[in-house]
Enzyme design. Structure first.
Site, PDB file in Angstrom:
ATOM      1  N   TYR A  17     -19.211   0.085  -3.363  1.00  0.00           N
ATOM      2  CA  TYR A  17     -17.715  -0.359  -2.661  1.00  0.00           C
ATOM      3  C   TYR A  17     -16.391   1.320  -3.260  1.00  0.00           C
ATOM      4  CZ  TYR A  17     -12.965  -2.639  -1.934  1.00  0.00           C
ATOM      5  OH  TYR A  17     -11.920  -2.908  -1.339  1.00  0.00           O
ATOM      6  N   TRP A  77     -22.085   0.929 -11.560  1.00  0.00           N
ATOM      7  CA  TRP A  77     -22.218  -0.052 -11.964  1.00  0.00           C
ATOM      8  C   TRP A  77     -22.960  -1.015 -11.386  1.00  0.00           C
ATOM      9  CZ3 TRP A  77     -21.038   0.241 -17.327  1.00  0.00           C
ATOM     10  CH2 TRP A  77     -21.067  -1.306 -18.090  1.00  0.00           C
ATOM     11  N   TYR A 138     -19.446  -9.034 -18.073  1.00  0.00           N
ATOM     12  CA  TYR A 138     -18.998  -7.455 -17.534  1.00  0.00           C
ATOM     13  C   TYR A 138     -17.873  -6.892 -18.443  1.00  0.00           C
ATOM     14  CZ  TYR A 138     -16.609  -4.645 -13.811  1.00  0.00           C
ATOM     15  OH  TYR A 138     -16.299  -3.689 -12.932  1.00  0.00           O
TER      16      TYR A 138
END
Length: 283
Positions: A17, A77, A138
């Site tokens: 992204y 990631w 996360y």
């Protein structure tokens, strides 16, 4: 001022992204950019970049061919939008192996992408010294990597840990509420279930974050945790209402349809003094 200007910069996760925006920002600063993506990725990238397809987290990957690079920006990631995915802890050692290998190869600058989720519950401004107590897989994995790297990297490698906040823009490629609003509009829905929207966040456009990361890459004298943010808190409701107006969406928010998440602070944002200083260097 020390910098890496005009050097060869490697960007991992370039197909994600955020990646394409960092690649463009670095190219705009005059860098020779190598955009590293997973094999088969079809992400739109700036034509000025050289593309490398590699599985950088595999056990047999070696970054020694990056030894002549002036910097590596590590964005890669898996499952960043899925906060309790098992991938975060399963791949932690691979990220550590990669980044220590980059330093061992002699690359003088590493900028690694962090997250506000490292901090966990906090009210008010987050500084580099704010204690961390992450509440998701996360956040735990990112914070563990952030803590470990300074003990593992040689003094010859300058490390900046770029802590990101609430990113928006390029929304069709995200997994945020803004993409969901656009999809709701596609389906001609006129109501959208929502929380109270009272929580305050630090919203930053993905293009602006890309420019911050590019500038931070050049600022080799800036090390440690750096908040990459605006430093300006704004309510989720105000941000979403502005988004609806900006895009001309015929959607009304159903406030209170969903409860606020218990692990979200009523108000949290980044202390952006350092990144503002870095950006001033680029005029």
């Amino acid at each position: 001022m020390s910098n890496t200007s005009d050097g060869r910069v490697i960007v991992t996760g370039a197909g994600g992204y955020l990646g394409p925006h960092v690649v463009t920002a670095l190219a705009d600063l005059g860098h020779d950019v190598v955009a590293v993506m997973r094999p088969g990725s079809a992400a739109p990238l700036d034509d000025r970049a050289t593309v490398e397809e590699s599985d950088i987290l595999s056990a047999d990957f070696s970054p020694t061919h990056w030894a002549d690079a002036s910097a590596v920006v590590h964005l890669a990631w898996k499952d960043g939008f899925q906060h309790n995915s098992p991938a975060h802890m399963e791949q932690l050692s691979a990220h550590y192996r990669l980044l220590t290998g980059i330093a061992a190869a002699g690359v003088p600058r590493i900028v690694a992408l962090g997250t506000m989720h490292e901090v966990g519950y906090w009210e008010g401004a987050i500084t580099a010294a704010t204690p961390t107590n992450p509440r998701s897989q996360y956040g735990i994995a990112k914070d563990a990597l952030r803590r470990a790297l300074p003990f593992a990297l040689p003094e010859s490698t300058s490390l900046a840990w770029a802590r990101a906040y609430y990113i928006y823009g390029d929304d069709r490629r995200s997994n945020s509420i803004f993409r969901k609003l656009l999809e709701a509009a596609d389906e001609r829905r006129t109501e959208f279930p929502f929380t109270t929207g009272k929580n305050l966040y630090d919203f930053i456009r993905v293009e602006d974050l890309g420019r911050q990361l590019a500038a931070l890459t050049d600022a080799i004298d800036i090390e440690g945790t750096v908040n990459c943010s605006t430093g300006e808190p704004k309510s989720l409701a105000a941000q979403v209402e502005d988004f609806i107006a900006e895009h001309g969406l015929d959607i009304t928010l159903e406030y209170g349809a969903f409860p606020d998440r218990p692990y979200d602070s009523p108000g949290v944002w980044g202390d952006a003094a350092t990144i503002h200083e870095v950006m001033q260097r680029h005029g």
